[in-house]
Design a protein around this motif. Structure first.
Motif, PDB file in Angstrom:
ATOM      1  N   HIS A 336      85.099  56.837 -26.902  1.00  0.00           N
ATOM      2  CA  HIS A 336      85.925  57.172 -25.320  1.00  0.00           C
ATOM      3  C   HIS A 336      85.345  58.198 -24.387  1.00  0.00           C
ATOM      4  CE1 HIS A 336      89.481  55.882 -27.597  1.00  0.00           C
ATOM      5  NE2 HIS A 336      89.196  56.377 -28.691  1.00  0.00           N
ATOM      6  N   SER A 337      85.700  57.798 -23.108  1.00  0.00           N
ATOM      7  CA  SER A 337      84.680  58.203 -22.153  1.00  0.00           C
ATOM      8  C   SER A 337      84.619  59.849 -22.336  1.00  0.00           C
ATOM      9  CB  SER A 337      85.296  58.074 -20.606  1.00  0.00           C
ATOM     10  OG  SER A 337      85.685  56.533 -20.644  1.00  0.00           O
ATOM     11  N   TYR A 338      85.812  60.361 -22.564  1.00  0.00           N
ATOM     12  CA  TYR A 338      85.628  61.805 -22.791  1.00  0.00           C
ATOM     13  C   TYR A 338      85.486  62.245 -24.111  1.00  0.00           C
ATOM     14  CZ  TYR A 338      86.841  62.459 -17.825  1.00  0.00           C
ATOM     15  OH  TYR A 338      86.807  62.359 -16.535  1.00  0.00           O
ATOM     16  N   THR A 339      85.144  61.512 -25.101  1.00  0.00           N
ATOM     17  CA  THR A 339      84.809  62.194 -26.279  1.00  0.00           C
ATOM     18  C   THR A 339      84.068  63.581 -26.549  1.00  0.00           C
ATOM     19  OG1 THR A 339      84.739  59.796 -27.128  1.00  0.00           O
ATOM     20  CG2 THR A 339      83.360  61.535 -28.593  1.00  0.00           C
ATOM     21  N   GLY A 340      84.568  64.309 -27.131  1.00  0.00           N
ATOM     22  CA  GLY A 340      84.020  65.591 -27.171  1.00  0.00           C
ATOM     23  C   GLY A 340      83.841  66.505 -25.946  1.00  0.00           C
ATOM     24  N   ASN A 341      84.639  66.255 -25.116  1.00  0.00           N
ATOM     25  CA  ASN A 341      84.642  66.916 -24.064  1.00  0.00           C
ATOM     26  C   ASN A 341      84.394  68.504 -24.210  1.00  0.00           C
ATOM     27  OD1 ASN A 341      86.745  68.830 -21.609  1.00  0.00           O
ATOM     28  ND2 ASN A 341      85.051  67.140 -20.872  1.00  0.00           N
ATOM     29  N   PRO A 342      83.219  69.140 -23.361  1.00  0.00           N
ATOM     30  CA  PRO A 342      82.962  70.556 -23.614  1.00  0.00           C
ATOM     31  C   PRO A 342      84.147  71.574 -23.425  1.00  0.00           C
ATOM     32  CG  PRO A 342      81.111  69.521 -22.566  1.00  0.00           C
ATOM     33  CD  PRO A 342      82.245  68.359 -22.506  1.00  0.00           C
ATOM     34  N   LEU A 343      84.952  71.288 -22.130  1.00  0.00           N
ATOM     35  CA  LEU A 343      85.984  72.134 -21.869  1.00  0.00           C
ATOM     36  C   LEU A 343      86.874  72.171 -22.851  1.00  0.00           C
ATOM     37  CD1 LEU A 343      86.875  71.281 -18.157  1.00  0.00           C
ATOM     38  CD2 LEU A 343      84.894  72.816 -19.013  1.00  0.00           C
ATOM     39  N   ALA A 344      87.122  70.979 -23.637  1.00  0.00           N
ATOM     40  CA  ALA A 344      88.266  71.049 -24.767  1.00  0.00           C
ATOM     41  C   ALA A 344      87.669  71.400 -25.990  1.00  0.00           C
ATOM     42  CB  ALA A 344      88.456  69.365 -24.976  1.00  0.00           C
ATOM     43  N   CYS A 345      86.296  71.349 -26.069  1.00  0.00           N
ATOM     44  CA  CYS A 345      85.619  71.920 -27.281  1.00  0.00           C
ATOM     45  C   CYS A 345      85.657  73.489 -27.130  1.00  0.00           C
ATOM     46  CB  CYS A 345      84.326  71.513 -27.662  1.00  0.00           C
ATOM     47  SG  CYS A 345      84.221  69.725 -28.046  1.00  0.00           S
ATOM     48  N   ALA A 346      85.392  74.044 -25.867  1.00  0.00           N
ATOM     49  CA  ALA A 346      85.439  75.435 -25.889  1.00  0.00           C
ATOM     50  C   ALA A 346      86.599  76.108 -26.102  1.00  0.00           C
ATOM     51  CB  ALA A 346      84.798  75.737 -24.293  1.00  0.00           C
ATOM     52  N   ALA A 347      87.801  75.504 -25.557  1.00  0.00           N
ATOM     53  CA  ALA A 347      89.512  75.838 -25.958  1.00  0.00           C
ATOM     54  C   ALA A 347      89.810  75.876 -27.284  1.00  0.00           C
ATOM     55  CB  ALA A 347      89.965  74.713 -25.160  1.00  0.00           C
ATOM     56  N   ALA A 348      89.125  74.786 -28.126  1.00  0.00           N
ATOM     57  CA  ALA A 348      89.189  74.762 -29.567  1.00  0.00           C
ATOM     58  C   ALA A 348      88.398  75.977 -30.333  1.00  0.00           C
ATOM     59  CB  ALA A 348      88.758  73.458 -30.018  1.00  0.00           C
ATOM     60  N   LEU A 349      87.153  76.135 -29.753  1.00  0.00           N
ATOM     61  CA  LEU A 349      86.390  77.434 -30.503  1.00  0.00           C
ATOM     62  C   LEU A 349      87.172  78.524 -29.976  1.00  0.00           C
ATOM     63  CD1 LEU A 349      82.816  76.300 -29.433  1.00  0.00           C
ATOM     64  CD2 LEU A 349      83.892  76.596 -31.721  1.00  0.00           C
ATOM     65  N   ALA A 350      87.889  78.671 -28.832  1.00  0.00           N
ATOM     66  CA  ALA A 350      88.262  80.043 -28.400  1.00  0.00           C
ATOM     67  C   ALA A 350      89.610  80.121 -29.573  1.00  0.00           C
ATOM     68  CB  ALA A 350      88.716  80.145 -26.949  1.00  0.00           C
ATOM     69  N   SER A 351      90.529  78.989 -29.508  1.00  0.00           N
ATOM     70  CA  SER A 351      91.870  79.062 -30.443  1.00  0.00           C
ATOM     71  C   SER A 351      91.314  79.255 -31.990  1.00  0.00           C
ATOM     72  CB  SER A 351      92.319  77.577 -30.306  1.00  0.00           C
ATOM     73  OG  SER A 351      93.354  77.321 -31.158  1.00  0.00           O
ATOM     74  N   LEU A 352      90.100  78.753 -32.246  1.00  0.00           N
ATOM     75  CA  LEU A 352      89.965  79.081 -33.661  1.00  0.00           C
ATOM     76  C   LEU A 352      89.490  80.518 -33.981  1.00  0.00           C
ATOM     77  CD1 LEU A 352      87.556  75.924 -35.069  1.00  0.00           C
ATOM     78  CD2 LEU A 352      90.109  76.832 -35.792  1.00  0.00           C
ATOM     79  N   SER A 353      89.041  81.046 -32.948  1.00  0.00           N
ATOM     80  CA  SER A 353      88.656  82.493 -33.063  1.00  0.00           C
ATOM     81  C   SER A 353      89.703  83.242 -33.105  1.00  0.00           C
ATOM     82  CB  SER A 353      87.841  82.986 -31.947  1.00  0.00           C
ATOM     83  OG  SER A 353      86.472  82.411 -31.902  1.00  0.00           O
ATOM     84  N   ILE A 354      90.813  82.831 -32.356  1.00  0.00           N
ATOM     85  CA  ILE A 354      92.099  83.669 -32.141  1.00  0.00           C
ATOM     86  C   ILE A 354      92.639  83.865 -33.765  1.00  0.00           C
ATOM     87  CG2 ILE A 354      94.532  83.796 -31.201  1.00  0.00           C
ATOM     88  CD1 ILE A 354      93.373  82.969 -28.817  1.00  0.00           C
ATOM     89  N   PHE A 355      92.639  82.736 -34.545  1.00  0.00           N
ATOM     90  CA  PHE A 355      93.234  82.824 -36.056  1.00  0.00           C
ATOM     91  C   PHE A 355      92.613  83.912 -36.634  1.00  0.00           C
ATOM     92  CE2 PHE A 355      94.630  78.497 -35.131  1.00  0.00           C
ATOM     93  CZ  PHE A 355      95.701  78.322 -35.884  1.00  0.00           C
ATOM     94  N   ALA A 356      91.266  84.241 -36.549  1.00  0.00           N
ATOM     95  CA  ALA A 356      90.635  85.387 -37.204  1.00  0.00           C
ATOM     96  C   ALA A 356      90.955  86.456 -36.642  1.00  0.00           C
ATOM     97  CB  ALA A 356      89.132  85.081 -37.333  1.00  0.00           C
ATOM     98  N   GLU A 357      90.721  86.876 -35.312  1.00  0.00           N
ATOM     99  CA  GLU A 357      90.965  87.943 -34.518  1.00  0.00           C
ATOM    100  C   GLU A 357      92.453  88.577 -34.642  1.00  0.00           C
ATOM    101  OE1 GLU A 357      90.084  87.592 -30.353  1.00  0.00           O
ATOM    102  OE2 GLU A 357      88.235  86.546 -31.003  1.00  0.00           O
ATOM    103  N   ASP A 358      93.435  87.691 -34.723  1.00  0.00           N
ATOM    104  CA  ASP A 358      94.732  88.105 -34.635  1.00  0.00           C
ATOM    105  C   ASP A 358      95.456  87.767 -36.076  1.00  0.00           C
ATOM    106  OD1 ASP A 358      94.340  88.488 -32.096  1.00  0.00           O
ATOM    107  OD2 ASP A 358      95.739  87.125 -31.323  1.00  0.00           O
ATOM    108  N   ASP A 359      94.609  87.563 -37.057  1.00  0.00           N
ATOM    109  CA  ASP A 359      95.361  87.323 -38.322  1.00  0.00           C
ATOM    110  C   ASP A 359      96.411  86.365 -38.345  1.00  0.00           C
ATOM    111  OD1 ASP A 359      95.180  87.404 -41.124  1.00  0.00           O
ATOM    112  OD2 ASP A 359      95.931  89.569 -41.299  1.00  0.00           O
ATOM    113  N   VAL A 360      96.286  85.235 -37.882  1.00  0.00           N
ATOM    114  CA  VAL A 360      97.343  84.558 -37.180  1.00  0.00           C
ATOM    115  C   VAL A 360      98.178  83.765 -38.415  1.00  0.00           C
ATOM    116  CG1 VAL A 360      98.189  82.319 -36.233  1.00  0.00           C
ATOM    117  CG2 VAL A 360      96.649  83.687 -35.171  1.00  0.00           C
ATOM    118  N   ILE A 361      97.720  83.508 -39.692  1.00  0.00           N
ATOM    119  CA  ILE A 361      98.093  82.941 -40.639  1.00  0.00           C
ATOM    120  C   ILE A 361      99.122  83.781 -41.496  1.00  0.00           C
ATOM    121  CG2 ILE A 361      97.853  81.756 -43.012  1.00  0.00           C
ATOM    122  CD1 ILE A 361      97.258  79.937 -40.787  1.00  0.00           C
TER     123      ILE A 361
END
Ligand SMILES: *Cc1c(COP(=O)(O)O)cnc(C)c1O
Length: 467
Positions: A336-361
């Motif tokens: 797909h044209s936007y496969t692995g878009n850097p902005l979306a990947c950066a958002a996903a990385l920030a989101s994964l970090s929040i799981f750890a930072e905020d003890d989300v689970i």
């Protein structure tokens, strides 16, 4: 007090936005006539603020459905917003064929590190990106088929899916879905999937436990696999929770049996964790609760915290290896044209970090307990057939008199009435047929949950009153 909607006069400003919207937009999953005739109000939104959406007229709406199950930590979460802004100033997009970039690499590393594992199985080892959930499902289906093709078994052309399942709207994904409302018209265009009975606990016979129901459905799956031995390349399912099918839930034993059966028949197990992933069901991925690792796992929706479209398909090394060759034809040429878009990947990385930072689970466990406590009084409602919960998803199934045998007819429009009643009271509930559900952003606080419970009761009362 809260059961009376407060009529706030709509501002000219909001009215103008609505008129401009209806002049040019064709909305998804919508009978536009309902908006044009004003049976249903169309709500232009100006901004988001945590669990709230704020309309053009300043009215606030509690987003109890996480904006189509995408949002995790609230709207405009500042850490994710900042990560996207930083990335936008560095690299906004690059072709991912022949090129890579740090956010795509790091995200793949981190997804594989947290993906479900199972003792005795080689872990998920490779990540293929797509740009929305349906596209991710297409990728997984094509990979499964193509793997057998590359291994000299091109007659394995069929997929097994579950009754009442949902995997997206593109033709391939729709073909493995079983929701007539979305599927029926397009049936002439689609491949023929095989459907196995859903393990759905709501369908348990009188006196049957959820576990017994799941085991009975697994027996039916075993039969289907036997009857179609050599034709099937993969089983695709939504683990623990069939979302679009009405938030129907099943016992994890089904997943364990399905895993064993797939292994016994040499068929891939595709877990569609697009809606269930990223903490919705109480664990990071639903498969964990069954101790099962799929061969292919699709994620999207909450992957970016709900900020940007992105999907990822996680695959085993053995699947990947079957595509390695000197010939390009054996390669997986999907893109797909936007496969692995850097902005979306950066958002996903920030989101994964929040799981750890905020003890989300861990925090979600406490949120889920509050949801259960606040919903419990509604169990006794005269039209409540079932109140069920898996983690951060809680559903109310309404039938006439609360009897499973007497569902409200579609013509009673119970869902639509509940939707309207809740919206008037400042809450976004978007029922699936006669099922109301809560799937809120994880930042929802006690006070907001209290409001949600009160408005849900009022919406149910109003919707059932004349149904
Ligand atoms: C939403 C959904 C999809 C499709 O994702 P889109 O991004 O809407 O294409 C697929 N599978 C499941 C289980 C979903 O809930």
């Amino acid at each position: 007090m809260l059961s009376e909607p407060t009529p706030i006069p709509e501002s000219d400003h909001a009215r103008q936005w609505r008129a401009r919207d209806l002049a040019v937009l064709w909305h998804p999953c919508t009978q536009m006539r309902e908006h044009l005739s004003e049976t249903l109000p169309l709500v232009p939104i100006a901004r988001g603020d945590g669990a709230w959406l704020v309309g053009q007229d300043g009215r606030r709406y509690l987003d109890a459905v996480s904006s189509w199950w995408t949002n995790l930590f609230g709207h405009a979460e500042p850490r994710i917003a900042a990560a996207i802004a930083r990335q936008a100033g560095t690299l906004e997009q690059v072709i991912l064929a022949g090129f890579g970039h740090p956010p795509a690499i790091e995200l793949a590393e981190r997804l594989l590190a947290v993906a479900p594992r199972q003792a005795g199985r080689a872990p998920l080892a490779k990540v293929f990106y797509a740009d929305n959930g349906s596209a991710g499902v297409e990728v997984a289906l094509k990979m499964a088929f193509h793997w057998f093709h590359n291994r000299g078994e091109p007659r394995r052309t069929r997929f097994i899916a579950l009754e009442n399942g949902y995997h997206g709207e593109t033709l391939g994904a729709l073909a493995v879905g079983d929701i007539p409302l979305y599927r029926q018209v397009y049936a002439p265009l689609m491949g023929q999937a095989l459907f196995a009975p859903s393990p759905d606990a709501y369908l348990a016979a009188a006196g049957e436990t959820a576990e017994q129901r799941a085991l009975r459905a697994a027996d039916a799956l075993a039969d289907l696999l036997d009857r179609h031995a050599g034709e099937v390349c993969a089983l695709i399912l939504e683990p623990l929770l069939q979302c679009a099918g009405g938030m129907r839930m099943h016992h994890p034993v089904y997943l364990r049996r399905a895993r064993e059966l797939c292994d016994a028949h040499g068929v891939f197990l595709i877990a569609d964790e697009i809606a269930t992933g990223f903490g919705r069901t109480g664990s990071l991925f639903a498969c964990e609760q069954a101790g099962v690792m799929p061969d292919l796992m699709c994620v999207s929706k909450g992957l970016t915290g709900g900020f940007l479209p992105l999907a990822a398909v996680l695959a085993t090394q053995s699947i990947y290896d079957a595509f390695l060759d000197d010939s390009r034809e054996r390669a997986f040429l999907h893109s797909h044209s936007y496969t692995g878009n850097p902005l979306a990947c950066a958002a996903a990385l920030a989101s994964l970090s929040i799981f750890a930072e905020d003890d989300v689970i861990a925090n979600n466990r406490e949120r889920a307990a509050t949801m259960a406590r606040l919903a419990e009084p509604l169990r006794a409602h005269p039209h409540m057939a079932d109140l069920r919960q898996t983690g951060m998803v809680l559903a109310f199934e309404l039938t006439r008199g609360g009897d499973k045998a007497t569902p409200f007819p579609a013509a009673a429009q119970v869902g639509l009435k509940a939707y309207r009643a809740a919206l008037q009271r400042g809450v976004v509930l978007r029922p699936l047929g006669n099922v109301l559900y809560w799937m809120p952003p994880y930042c929802i606080d006690d006070e907001q949950l209290q409001l949600l419970a009160e408005v849900t009761r009022a919406a149910i009362d109003e919707a059932c009153a004349c149904a």
